[in-house]
Design a protein around this motif. Structure first.
Motif, mmCIF file in Angstrom:
data_model
loop_
_atom_site.group_PDB
_atom_site.id
_atom_site.type_symbol
_atom_site.label_atom_id
_atom_site.label_comp_id
_atom_site.label_asym_id
_atom_site.label_seq_id
_atom_site.Cartn_x
_atom_site.Cartn_y
_atom_site.Cartn_z
ATOM 1 N N GLY A 197 0.811 -1.214 0.000
ATOM 2 C CA GLY A 197 0.000 0.000 0.000
ATOM 3 C C GLY A 197 0.842 1.259 0.000
ATOM 4 O O GLY A 197 0.526 2.235 -0.682
ATOM 5 N N ARG A 198 1.924 1.242 0.780
ATOM 6 C CA ARG A 198 2.817 2.411 0.783
ATOM 7 C C ARG A 198 3.438 2.618 -0.590
ATOM 8 O O ARG A 198 3.457 3.749 -1.110
ATOM 9 N N ALA A 199 3.949 1.560 -1.189
ATOM 10 C CA ALA A 199 4.584 1.689 -2.499
ATOM 11 C C ALA A 199 3.584 2.180 -3.548
ATOM 12 O O ALA A 199 3.925 3.003 -4.403
ATOM 13 N N ALA A 253 -7.615 -6.603 -10.639
ATOM 14 C CA ALA A 253 -6.982 -7.019 -9.387
ATOM 15 C C ALA A 253 -5.515 -7.349 -9.610
ATOM 16 O O ALA A 253 -5.055 -7.536 -10.734
ATOM 17 N N VAL A 254 -4.784 -7.435 -8.504
ATOM 18 C CA VAL A 254 -3.384 -7.845 -8.500
ATOM 19 C C VAL A 254 -3.246 -8.984 -7.499
ATOM 20 O O VAL A 254 -3.784 -8.914 -6.391
ATOM 21 N N ALA A 255 -2.526 -10.043 -7.893
ATOM 22 C CA ALA A 255 -2.344 -11.221 -7.032
ATOM 23 C C ALA A 255 -0.866 -11.406 -6.730
ATOM 24 O O ALA A 255 -0.181 -12.205 -7.373
ATOM 25 N N PRO A 299 7.842 -4.502 -2.058
ATOM 26 C CA PRO A 299 6.636 -3.747 -2.414
ATOM 27 C C PRO A 299 6.771 -2.910 -3.685
ATOM 28 O O PRO A 299 5.817 -2.799 -4.460
ATOM 29 N N ASP A 300 7.959 -2.324 -3.894
ATOM 30 C CA ASP A 300 8.086 -1.485 -5.086
ATOM 31 C C ASP A 300 8.260 -2.291 -6.370
ATOM 32 O O ASP A 300 8.313 -1.723 -7.459
ATOM 33 N N GLU A 301 8.321 -3.625 -6.260
ATOM 34 C CA GLU A 301 8.241 -4.479 -7.439
ATOM 35 C C GLU A 301 6.787 -4.816 -7.770
ATOM 36 O O GLU A 301 6.487 -5.254 -8.881
ATOM 37 N N ILE A 302 5.908 -4.632 -6.820
ATOM 38 C CA ILE A 302 4.487 -4.949 -6.993
ATOM 39 C C ILE A 302 3.690 -3.717 -7.423
ATOM 40 O O ILE A 302 2.763 -3.804 -8.232
ATOM 41 N N ALA A 303 4.068 -2.560 -6.908
ATOM 42 C CA ALA A 303 3.306 -1.333 -7.149
ATOM 43 C C ALA A 303 3.113 -0.979 -8.621
ATOM 44 O O ALA A 303 2.048 -0.461 -8.993
ATOM 45 N N PRO A 304 4.094 -1.220 -9.513
ATOM 46 C CA PRO A 304 3.863 -0.858 -10.919
ATOM 47 C C PRO A 304 2.647 -1.541 -11.549
ATOM 48 O O PRO A 304 2.055 -0.990 -12.484
ATOM 49 N N SER A 305 2.259 -2.708 -11.043
ATOM 50 C CA SER A 305 1.049 -3.355 -11.562
ATOM 51 C C SER A 305 -0.182 -2.500 -11.269
ATOM 52 O O SER A 305 -1.086 -2.379 -12.106
ATOM 53 N N LEU A 345 -2.710 -0.487 -13.937
ATOM 54 C CA LEU A 345 -4.162 -0.681 -13.944
ATOM 55 C C LEU A 345 -4.916 0.618 -13.667
ATOM 56 O O LEU A 345 -6.062 0.770 -14.088
ATOM 57 N N ALA A 346 -4.284 1.549 -12.972
ATOM 58 C CA ALA A 346 -4.932 2.825 -12.672
ATOM 59 C C ALA A 346 -4.834 3.818 -13.821
ATOM 60 O O ALA A 346 -5.585 4.796 -13.865
#
Length: 288
Positions: A57-59, A220-222, A255-261, A265-266
């Motif tokens: 969430g932070r990322a 969604a992101v998994a 986390p910053d590897e997940i945030a780009p997804s 999507l946004a």
């Protein structure tokens, strides 16, 4: 090897309180999006991010800010973590409003949506990310109280927030839900948690069908195993040393590897994506 390509040295550690504190973790998760360069993909947008105080969430909140969005963060009670996230959002030149409360409470969810409107006058992106988990080795050990709490935080909150946000969302708005790799491969010791994550996949697909004619895209992101405060606050101290080693990449994600997804999507880049799930999980192939 970069820091993210190498397996991090994670010493034994445990936190008693969920969803956990990022400030107490060693090493600290890489959630500040230090190497991310924005290109105004979300300029002028307003986003709500639940569980935005730490971890994924932070990322996401910082990444959104670097792309030009103002952010409302809903979190439970990790005030120090939330203020740190707010500092990074503001350093990116955007505004960040913090709201502490229980997303499993419908009234608080209405307050979150109303705050976005009162603070910024619009709501373009809703990220349903907050979650908790309580490992148990047997279904016989899952109490009714635990079952209801896990579903209330992980699933009911999404219903509450979407209902509160929808009256303010216009065509082009986005809803992004956090599910998990456990929704696809299961987890013997996270039976109730993985069940909620499976429910979130169905929720995402069904809500997408319901809202697509209104021009609101739901995806969604998994994530796979990610080094966030939820991990040391969930598992025994000794288990933490080997967290994420079973992923094909041999390490937990950051986390910053997940945030780009979520950023994808946004943004308008995902204008042809609806009812889909992205899988940043360290290489595990799942039936999507």
């Amino acid at each position: 090897m970069s820091n993210q390509e190498a397996k991090p040295d994670i010493p034994p550690q445990h936190q008693e309180h969920q969803p956990g504190s990022e400030a107490a973790m060693q090493p600290k998760p890489e959630a500040e999006m230090k190497n991310y360069r924005g290109s105004a993909k979300l300029k002028g947008k307003v986003a709500i991010v639940t569980g935005g105080d730490s971890g994924i969430g932070r990322a996401v909140a910082i990444g959104f800010a670097k792309e030009g969005a103002n952010v409302v963060i809903a979190y439970l009670d990790e005030h120090e973590d939330a203020k740190e996230t707010q500092r990074h959002v503001e350093a990116a030149g955007r505004e960040c409003v913090l709201l502490a409360g229980d997303v499993g409470d419908a009234e608080f969810c209405r307050q979150v949506a109303d705050t976005a409107i009162s603070a910024f006058g619009r709501l373009d992106i809703l990220v349903n990310n907050a979650a908790q988990q309580y490992p148990q080795q047997s279904i016989e050990n899952i109490s009714e109280e635990q079952l209801l709490k896990t579903f209330r935080i992980n699933v009911f909150s999404m219903f509450f927030l979407v209902k509160a946000a929808l009256p303010h969302m216009k065509p082009g708005a986005r809803i992004i839900n956090t599910t998990s790799v456990t929704a696809y491969r299961g987890s013997s010791h996270l039976l109730d948690y993985s069940s909620t994550k499976g429910a979130i996949v169905a929720f995402t697909r069904s809500l997408s069908q319901q809202l697509i004619q209104r021009g609101i895209l739901v995806n969604a992101v998994a994530p796979g195993p990610v080094w966030t405060p939820l991990i040391p606050s969930s598992f025994p101290e000794k288990a933490i040393e080997h967290f994420g080693e079973k992923a094909p990449l041999g390490r937990p994600g950051q986390p910053d590897e997940i945030a780009p997804s979520y950023i994808f999507l946004a943004s308008d880049d995902a204008s042809y994506m609806a009812g889909q799930v992205l899988h940043p999980n360290g290489g595990e192939v799942v039936n999507a």
